[in-house]
Design an enzyme around this catalytic site. Structure first.
Site, PDB file in Angstrom:
ATOM      1  N   HIS A 112       0.841  -1.195   0.000  1.00  0.00           N
ATOM      2  CA  HIS A 112       0.000   0.000   0.000  1.00  0.00           C
ATOM      3  C   HIS A 112       0.870   1.235   0.000  1.00  0.00           C
ATOM      4  O   HIS A 112       2.062   1.169   0.308  1.00  0.00           O
ATOM      5  CB  HIS A 112      -0.892   0.039   1.258  1.00  0.00           C
ATOM      6  CG  HIS A 112      -1.930  -1.017   1.284  1.00  0.00           C
ATOM      7  ND1 HIS A 112      -3.129  -0.899   0.627  1.00  0.00           N
ATOM      8  CD2 HIS A 112      -1.966  -2.235   1.864  1.00  0.00           C
ATOM      9  CE1 HIS A 112      -3.850  -1.981   0.814  1.00  0.00           C
ATOM     10  NE2 HIS A 112      -3.169  -2.816   1.564  1.00  0.00           N
ATOM     11  N   LYS A 116      -1.400   5.000   3.971  1.00  0.00           N
ATOM     12  CA  LYS A 116      -2.633   4.248   4.273  1.00  0.00           C
ATOM     13  C   LYS A 116      -2.682   3.965   5.759  1.00  0.00           C
ATOM     14  O   LYS A 116      -1.769   3.432   6.346  1.00  0.00           O
ATOM     15  CB  LYS A 116      -2.685   2.958   3.476  1.00  0.00           C
ATOM     16  CG  LYS A 116      -3.985   2.181   3.695  1.00  0.00           C
ATOM     17  CD  LYS A 116      -4.225   1.220   2.563  1.00  0.00           C
ATOM     18  CE  LYS A 116      -5.422   0.322   2.737  1.00  0.00           C
ATOM     19  NZ  LYS A 116      -6.592   0.797   3.339  1.00  0.00           N
TER      20      LYS A 116
END
Length: 124
Positions: A112, A116
């Site tokens: 990610h 995040k």
């Protein structure tokens, strides 16, 4: 804060009045992982059906709150259509070809962006 909760309660009452007795108000929740359980409890207290698309929080507690309130809810670990499609495709593959990967070790790596807040949903 209590002021925010009172404001939310007032807004919810206004929404319910606006849709009338035959209408239905549903919450769609894509918020921060730290708010999952407090939001779920509030929805249960308000008898407000909801969709929880946010990952994180204590899922067992969330499920229990929904069950104890006899509330309808969709609690999904991931709502991205590409991930949902991949999950469905893999479930289909596993049911149609149960030993297709027998004797192999599979490894999935999740990645990610750095910002995040919670990366737990897809990996589970």
């Amino acid at each position: 804060s209590e002021e925010n909760m009172l404001e939310a309660q007032s807004s919810l009452e206004g929404l319910r009045a606006g849709v009338g007795p035959k209408g239905q108000v549903i919450a769609i929740d894509y918020t921060h992982p730290s708010a999952v359980n407090s939001n779920g409890k509030w929805y249960a207290e308000q008898n407000l059906p909801f969709v929880m698309g946010t990952t994180g929080g204590d899922r067992v507690e969330l499920f229990n709150d929904v069950q104890n309130a006899n509330l309808s809810a969709v609690i999904a670990p991931n709502m991205g259509k590409q991930i949902v499609a991949m999950q469905a495709a893999l479930e289909n593959l596993a049911s149609q070809y149960p030993n297709a990967f027998g004797g192999y070790e599979l490894k999935v790596t999740e990645s990610h962006q750095k910002t995040k807040a919670d990366t737990s949903g897809t990996a589970k």
